[in-house]
Design an enzyme around this catalytic site. Structure first.
Site, PDB file in Angstrom:
ATOM      1  N   ALA A 159      34.132  38.908  44.205  1.00  0.00           N
ATOM      2  CA  ALA A 159      35.350  37.943  44.326  1.00  0.00           C
ATOM      3  C   ALA A 159      36.267  38.330  45.441  1.00  0.00           C
ATOM      4  O   ALA A 159      36.550  37.537  46.107  1.00  0.00           O
ATOM      5  CB  ALA A 159      35.966  37.807  42.721  1.00  0.00           C
ATOM      6  N   TYR A 160      36.529  39.704  45.206  1.00  0.00           N
ATOM      7  CA  TYR A 160      37.469  40.024  46.129  1.00  0.00           C
ATOM      8  C   TYR A 160      37.093  40.003  47.643  1.00  0.00           C
ATOM      9  O   TYR A 160      37.675  39.558  48.481  1.00  0.00           O
ATOM     10  CB  TYR A 160      37.740  41.574  45.796  1.00  0.00           C
ATOM     11  N   LEU A 161      35.699  40.478  47.991  1.00  0.00           N
ATOM     12  CA  LEU A 161      35.284  40.502  49.242  1.00  0.00           C
ATOM     13  C   LEU A 161      35.008  39.163  49.886  1.00  0.00           C
ATOM     14  O   LEU A 161      35.153  38.884  50.847  1.00  0.00           O
ATOM     15  CB  LEU A 161      33.867  41.687  49.427  1.00  0.00           C
ATOM     16  N   SER A 163      36.776  36.578  49.280  1.00  0.00           N
ATOM     17  CA  SER A 163      37.917  35.986  49.710  1.00  0.00           C
ATOM     18  C   SER A 163      38.553  36.631  51.109  1.00  0.00           C
ATOM     19  O   SER A 163      39.046  36.048  51.785  1.00  0.00           O
ATOM     20  CB  SER A 163      39.004  36.270  48.616  1.00  0.00           C
ATOM     21  N   LYS A 164      38.298  37.818  51.307  1.00  0.00           N
ATOM     22  CA  LYS A 164      38.713  38.529  52.372  1.00  0.00           C
ATOM     23  C   LYS A 164      37.849  38.278  53.572  1.00  0.00           C
ATOM     24  O   LYS A 164      38.419  38.028  54.706  1.00  0.00           O
ATOM     25  CB  LYS A 164      38.629  40.193  52.270  1.00  0.00           C
TER      26      LYS A 164
END
Ligand SMILES: NC(=O)c1ccc[n+]([C@@H]2O[C@H](COP(=O)([O-])OP(=O)(O)OC[C@H]3O[C@@H](n4cnc5c(N)ncnc54)[C@H](OP(=O)(O)O)[C@@H]3O)[C@@H](O)[C@H]2O)c1
Length: 270
Positions: A159-161, A163-164
């Protein structure tokens, strides 16, 4: 860092300035003469940083704002434009990380949505809001704080990667489009840094070298100074080369050493 990175007189808006990398960036930028505009939710924490800057002779303004709220971002843009006429450097630093395996995320679509809301849609909205004034003054630089994780594709951070990676791509595309307006974008692929963000996953990161917040801030200021498209820490380019040259080997290695469900408990970071 040497004072070669001069930011004298520049209006620099930094999101996530109440803690960690954003706070260290605000302190360092003010020391180099920038007028810093600090954004985060916690008003009291922002005031503490502003007081420290003022004590050292710098100039800071605080803007408490929940960046996951679109209307709040629009109100922030209006207030900043009314008070300062625009900004010269925008640092999109505020963010949230979620460490959770895909296997444990099958009924957690909201993890992907809330991560995109803060890490992608918020900086895009803020950038779009401030862009017309940058174009008008024929100068602007946007620093997007992304992560080295997008070069490793680190397990448990889907999820985090994602978005980045989206944020980096937005900036690179926009920067190539807006070059004639002298509006540029950098993506700082931040390595691990010891800040409150990684505290929930401390056991998973044990033994891995990490920057201090002031060291991380130097990368952000380097981006503001050089206006380079991508700021990598030394050696990080090797990861890209290995991924192109030996993708299957990289997948096996990252799976084997980066994802150990049997030996490592599923400690969630959210
Ligand atoms: N630490 C690392 O190892 C690492 C590695 C790679 C990339 N990064 C990136 O570096 C950036 C800074 O992280 P950090 O390590 O300095 O973490 P941190 O100390 O936890 O700081 C996060 C900042 O984001 C702000 N924030 C969070 N939610 C917000 C919201 N809804 N609205 C406004 N502000 C919000 C927080 O302020 P409030 O709580 O006051 O709102 C805080 O100032 C993040 O984008 C992160 O993804 C960090």
């Amino acid at each position: 860092m040497s004072n070669r990175i001069a930011l004298a007189g520049q209006r620099m808006l930094i999101t996530g300035a109440s803690s960690g990398i954003g706070c260290a960036t605000a302190l360092a930028a003010a020391e180099r003469g920038a007028r810093v505009l600090m954004v985060a939710r916690r008003h009291a924490e922002l005031e503490k940083v502003a007081a420290e800057i003022a004590e050292r002779g710098g100039t800071a303004h605080v803007y408490p704002c929940d960046l996951s709220d679109s209307q709040a971002i629009d109100d922030l843009v209006k207030e900043v434009l009314d008070q300062h006429g625009g900004v010269d450097v925008l640092v999109n630093n505020a963010g949230r990380s979620i460490r959770r395996s895909v296997r444990k995320s099958v009924d957690r679509m909201h993890d992907y949505e809330r991560t995109m809301r803060l890490n992608y849609f918020a900086p895009v909205r803020l950038t779009l809001g401030l862009l017309p004034a940058m174009r008008e003054q024929h100068f602007g630089h946007v620093v997007n704080v992304t992560t080295q994780g997008i070069q490793i594709h680190t397990p448990r951070f889907s999820a985090y990667l994602a978005s980045k990676a989206a944020l980096e791509e937005f900036g690179r595309t926009a920067g190539r489009e807006l070059a004639a307006d002298n509006v540029t974008f950098s993506s700082v692929r931040m390595p691990l840094a010891r800040t409150p963000m990684i505290t929930p996953s401390e056991s998973a990161f044990r033994g891995i070298p990490a920057l201090s917040a002031p060291q991380a801030a130097r990368l952000v200021l380097r981006a503001a100074h050089t206006r380079r498209e991508v700021i990598n820490v030394p050696g990080a380019r090797v990861l890209d080369l290995l991924d192109v040259a030996t993708p299957s080997l990289m997948r096996r290695l990252v799976h084997r050493f980066g994802y150990r469900p049997r030996t490592e408990p599923e400690t969630d970071q959210s």
